[in-house]
Design a protein around this motif. Structure first.
Motif, PDB file in Angstrom:
ATOM      1  N   LYS A  68      25.002  49.627 -47.607  1.00  0.00           N
ATOM      2  CA  LYS A  68      22.943  50.126 -48.200  1.00  0.00           C
ATOM      3  C   LYS A  68      23.591  51.263 -49.220  1.00  0.00           C
ATOM      4  CE  LYS A  68      21.644  45.454 -48.017  1.00  0.00           C
ATOM      5  NZ  LYS A  68      21.175  44.827 -48.955  1.00  0.00           N
TER       6      LYS A  68
ATOM      7  N   VAL B 185      16.824  54.910 -56.043  1.00  0.00           N
ATOM      8  CA  VAL B 185      17.985  54.582 -56.621  1.00  0.00           C
ATOM      9  C   VAL B 185      18.344  52.994 -57.312  1.00  0.00           C
ATOM     10  CG1 VAL B 185      19.400  52.326 -55.048  1.00  0.00           C
ATOM     11  CG2 VAL B 185      18.438  54.348 -54.194  1.00  0.00           C
TER      12      VAL B 185
ATOM     13  N   LYS C 195      19.229  50.258 -59.731  1.00  0.00           N
ATOM     14  CA  LYS C 195      20.996  48.863 -58.911  1.00  0.00           C
ATOM     15  C   LYS C 195      21.405  48.705 -60.648  1.00  0.00           C
ATOM     16  CE  LYS C 195      17.467  45.062 -59.722  1.00  0.00           C
ATOM     17  NZ  LYS C 195      17.247  44.122 -58.806  1.00  0.00           N
TER      18      LYS C 195
ATOM     19  N   VAL D  68      21.924  47.746 -52.885  1.00  0.00           N
ATOM     20  CA  VAL D  68      20.300  48.360 -52.827  1.00  0.00           C
ATOM     21  C   VAL D  68      19.128  47.707 -52.434  1.00  0.00           C
ATOM     22  CG1 VAL D  68      18.835  48.667 -54.337  1.00  0.00           C
ATOM     23  CG2 VAL D  68      21.227  49.383 -55.370  1.00  0.00           C
TER      24      VAL D  68
ATOM     25  N   ASP E  25      14.996  49.669 -56.867  1.00  0.00           N
ATOM     26  CA  ASP E  25      15.684  49.872 -57.906  1.00  0.00           C
ATOM     27  C   ASP E  25      14.856  50.841 -59.311  1.00  0.00           C
ATOM     28  OD1 ASP E  25      13.733  48.012 -58.369  1.00  0.00           O
ATOM     29  OD2 ASP E  25      14.474  46.177 -58.353  1.00  0.00           O
TER      30      ASP E  25
END
Length: 329
Positions: free
Chosen positions: A114, A293, A295, A321, A326
């Motif tokens: 991850k 993060v 995606k 992820v 996201d």
């Protein structure tokens, strides 16, 4: 209110000030936090890279942001991202910084990994293909048949440079990539051990002081604003320690916001920990440091790997992820 009462009120407030501060009235404190949100694992082993990528995590450690979250971070520099990833998979460290091709390849081979935080998005000049000042090479087209240093075999620079070569009708296989630690590239270039090198900051400045000149930015055009590196953990670790991961993300984001507001904080960290001379710290090109993060952004790497023939099947970066991570920033 009479003068006497105002004086009395001031005395009372002054007396209570330490208690109010300890209770967190003027900002978050560890005592303020819900015990239910306490991290499952309070000591984290993290593998960083001796690049500008690590500036936020070093700043977060020095400023006590991890301590504020109930974490103690033991951060050591790995030789390269692929080494950090291997250490993550062997449980020698909990979180490791790496470019994205290595974890993508490992995931396709059956590993469960991850991305817990993005580290860097490229900016113009952050990574350069450089050559000696007296090199006959004058453009990226001249790299066919030459030795080019890159940080990891099948790594991010090899990927993006390969795409740039293909766009110009040049077979990337005609380039002999030589894997080595980025910190060693300026000397290897100066000694003639390689013809060119894909060097990242802060070592571009070191290479230029040794006479190197920039030839080409591999992160331009279709590869501009590219996800360069991130923090990776095993899926098992993230599932067993979700509050620890959340605490790590919060502390890291605090430091990223500090750097965004004041570049000199990054320069001081670079001088103290990355070996950058104080006289050239202000000349460094800094990356974009994301706070979340994304995606969709990371999918660019996976798609490019497939288009370049580096992986034989598609991969959905949602699988790498953590759920909820996201949102771009």
């Amino acid at each position: 209110m009479s003068l006497a009462r105002r004086k009395l009120a001031l005395v009372v407030i002054t007396a209570l000030l330490p208690a109010l501060t300890a209770c967190g009235m003027f900002g978050d404190s560890t005592a303020d936090k819900d015990p239910a949100q306490a991290p499952e694992k309070t000591s984290l082993r993290v593998g960083g890279l001796k690049l500008t990528d690590s500036i936020p995590i070093l700043l977060a450690r020095d400023n006590g942001y991890f301590e504020d979250e109930g974490l103690k971070v033991d951060m050591k520099f790995g030789e390269k991202g692929s080494v950090n990833l291997a250490n993550v998979m062997e449980n020698k460290i909990d979180i490791g910084m790496s470019s994205y091709p290595p974890p993508i390849n490992e995931q396709l081979d059956g590993a469960r990994l991850k991305v817990v935080a993005e580290a860097v998005l490229t900016t113009p000049g952050l990574i350069q293909i450089v050559v000696p000042g007296d090199s006959p090479l004058r453009s990226v087209n001249d790299l066919a048949g030459k030795k080019v240093a890159n940080s990891s075999k099948r790594g991010i620079t090899e990927l993006t440079l390969g795409v740039q070569l293909q766009m110009r009708g040049i077979d990337p296989a005609s380039v002999q990539f030589v894997s080595m630690e980025i910190a060693k590239m300026p000397d290897a270039l100066a000694k003639g051990e390689v013809d060119a090198a894909g060097i990242a900051e802060p070592y571009i400045q070191s290479a230029m002081l040794k006479g190197a000149i920039p030839l080409f930015d591999p992160f331009s055009g279709p590869t501009a604003d590219f996800p360069w590196s991130g923090y990776v953990a095993t899926e098992k670790f993230t599932q067993e320690n979700p509050k620890t991961i959340a605490a790590f993300q919060r502390a890291l984001s605090r430091a990223v916001n500090d750097v965004r507001r004041d570049r000199t904080k990054a320069e001081k960290i670079a001088v103290q920990y990355l070996g950058v001379d104080e006289s050239i710290a202000s000349l460094m090109t800094l990356p974009v440091y994301p706070t979340n993060v994304d995606k969709v952004r990371l999918q660019r790497v996976a798609d490019m790997l497939q288009q370049a023939g580096e992986i034989d099947r598609p991969i959905d970066m949602s699988d790498l992820v953590i759920s909820g991570g996201d949102t771009a920033s």
